[in-house]
Design a protein around this motif. Structure first.
Motif, PDB file in Angstrom:
ATOM      1  N   UNK A 122       0.854  -1.189   0.000  1.00  0.00           N
ATOM      2  CA  UNK A 122       0.000   0.000   0.000  1.00  0.00           C
ATOM      3  C   UNK A 122       0.899   1.251   0.000  1.00  0.00           C
ATOM      4  N   UNK A 123       0.330   2.414  -0.396  1.00  0.00           N
ATOM      5  CA  UNK A 123       1.146   3.629  -0.330  1.00  0.00           C
ATOM      6  C   UNK A 123       1.669   3.847   1.096  1.00  0.00           C
ATOM      7  N   UNK A 124       2.883   4.366   1.193  1.00  0.00           N
ATOM      8  CA  UNK A 124       3.564   4.451   2.485  1.00  0.00           C
ATOM      9  C   UNK A 124       3.072   5.630   3.336  1.00  0.00           C
ATOM     10  N   UNK A 125       2.610   6.707   2.685  1.00  0.00           N
ATOM     11  CA  UNK A 125       2.401   7.934   3.454  1.00  0.00           C
ATOM     12  C   UNK A 125       0.955   8.358   3.645  1.00  0.00           C
ATOM     13  N   UNK A 126       0.036   7.834   2.826  1.00  0.00           N
ATOM     14  CA  UNK A 126      -1.378   8.143   3.056  1.00  0.00           C
ATOM     15  C   UNK A 126      -2.209   7.011   2.471  1.00  0.00           C
ATOM     16  N   UNK A 127      -3.437   6.821   2.979  1.00  0.00           N
ATOM     17  CA  UNK A 127      -4.231   5.685   2.500  1.00  0.00           C
ATOM     18  C   UNK A 127      -4.537   5.814   1.014  1.00  0.00           C
ATOM     19  N   UNK A 128      -4.608   4.690   0.341  1.00  0.00           N
ATOM     20  CA  UNK A 128      -4.929   4.741  -1.089  1.00  0.00           C
ATOM     21  C   UNK A 128      -6.377   5.200  -1.284  1.00  0.00           C
ATOM     22  N   UNK A 129      -6.619   5.880  -2.389  1.00  0.00           N
ATOM     23  CA  UNK A 129      -7.994   6.268  -2.710  1.00  0.00           C
ATOM     24  C   UNK A 129      -8.609   5.353  -3.761  1.00  0.00           C
TER      25      UNK A 129
END
Ligand code: NAD
Ligand code: GDD
Length: 340
Positions: A35-42
């Motif tokens: 998953x993306x490291x810095x913010x939740x995926x949209x």
């Protein structure tokens, strides 16, 4: 509702692209090892999977997608691709992903596919001078990239072109020139010069000193993520296949990049030049072709994007420092009561 697939949706450009496609009203599926490291995926749907595995590619392309963006790759900045240590995995992993995803798309008639190639495909002999007038798309041959990463990208460019020729794909091949912005790698060994320099400036005192690999007179141009996405999406929806440069024409030396970052931070910074992986001596984008074909080219000054990137990296640095300085929880041993 239109459907898009983003391969590499856990990475820097992929995670930003998912946000952009969602804002445009697409249904989006992302695929990545993480998953993306810095913010939740949209993304509406996110498959955590390995695209080197053909069955994962088939699962990802289980129906026809209107747009497929293939950004997944084993990649990093100079500290990752120019040391030689990662050559075999960079070539094997990225080539395997491209071979698989094209086959999976072919099975489901998902023919419109964007491929992110790189300025690293350009021959070293055109990048020996720091004063580079700009690499035009036609400069790619005779081929002589200076890294295996560049050779794999060139091979894959040709692979996409062959699928267009033989299987009716509508490929869109862009050559990105050093893309930067918030939520990119900044401290894991894969960071590129803009993030690395911002981090070093944020960690330095005032006055302070930062390390720069080489004499700092090597040149690059850097493109902010928002403009990279503007170009990518316009190009994807155009009726032209490329390959095309998506990059800035504002070439600066790495010393100048550091000076801009120091100005943004309001710090007096002295560079200390040390040996390190360097790559080519001078690189710049030539945007004549993209302007001619799309009536668009990047226009934002480097300092604007760098200010936003510095602010984000400074936050990460402060957060990491707070965590390091926080008092460690005291773990008490249970009392041992001597038996009577
Ligand atoms: P990134 O490393 O942040 O993203 C790539 C993503 O691919 C990562 O999240 C990674 O986990 C994923 N990935 C790697 N192997 C995978 C596998 N086997 N299965 C599934 N996912 C896998 O890099 P980025 O900066 O977002 O770059 C995106 C694309 O653009 C890459 O193809 C890169 O080569 C290309 N590119 C980027 C730049 C740049 O300056 N950022 C410049 C030129 C080209
Ligand atoms: N990463 C990094 N970190 N680079 C530094 C540093 C540092 O601390 N100090 C100086 N540099 C110099 C490098 O030696 C190199 O000469 C220059 O800054 C640019 O380095 P990078 O930004 O890491 O990579 P690049 O521009 O050579 O290649 C990148 O861009 C390509 C597309 O233009 C890579 O990310 C490639 O993967 C990408 O395809």
């Amino acid at each position: 509702m239109k459907k898009a697939l983003v391969c590499g949706a856990g990475g820097f450009i992929g995670s930003h692209l998912v946000k952009r496609l969602k804002a445009e009203g697409f249904w989006v599926r992302g695929v990545d090892l993480k998953y993306p490291r810095f913010s939740p995926t949209q993304a509406d749907d996110f498959i955590v999977g390995d695209l080197r595995d053909l069955s994962v590619c088939h699962e990802a392309v289980d129906a026809r997608f209107d747009e497929v963006y293939q950004l997944a790759a084993d990649m990093g900045g100079a500290g990752y691709i120019f040391t030689g240590e990662n050559d075999a995995s960079v070539m094997h992993n990225s080539a395997q992903i491209n071979l698989n995803i094209l086959e999976a798309c072919r099975r489901r008639n998902s023919f419109r596919i964007f491929y992110s190639s790189s300025a690293c495909i350009y021959p070293e002999y055109r990048q020996l001078d720091a004063d580079n007038a700009g690499l035009a798309e036609s400069d790619a041959y005779p081929a002589a990239p200076d890294s295996e990463y560049g050779w794999e990208k060139l091979f894959s460019e040709r692979l996409y072109a062959a699928y267009a020729r033989n299987h009716g794909f509508e490929v869109r091949v862009a050559r990105y020139h050093n893309i930067f912005g918030p939520e990119g790698a900044w401290n894991d060994g894969k960071e590129k010069a803009p993030a690395a320099i911002c981090r070093k400036v944020a960690q330095a005192g005032n006055p302070g000193e930062i390390e720069i690999w080489g004499d700092g007179e090597q040149t690059r141009s850097f493109l902010y993520i928002d403009e990279c996405l503007d170009g990518t999406i316009r190009f994807m929806r155009s009726d032209w296949a490329g390959p095309v440069n998506i990059g800035s024409e504002e070439m600066v030396s790495i010393n100048r990049l550091a000076a801009i970052a120091a100005e943004i931070a309001g710090k007096k910074i002295t560079p200390r030049h040390i040996p390190g992986p360097l790559g080519v001596r001078g690189r710049n984008s030539n945007n004549k072709l993209i302007f001619e074909k799309l009536g668009w080219r990047p226009s934002q000054p480097l300092a604007n994007g760098l200010a936003k990137t510095y602010a984000w990296i400074d936050q990460q640095v402060q957060k990491a420092k707070r965590l390091k300085d926080a008092p460690k929880p005291v773990i008490r041993q249970p009392e041992i009561v001597a038996a009577e």
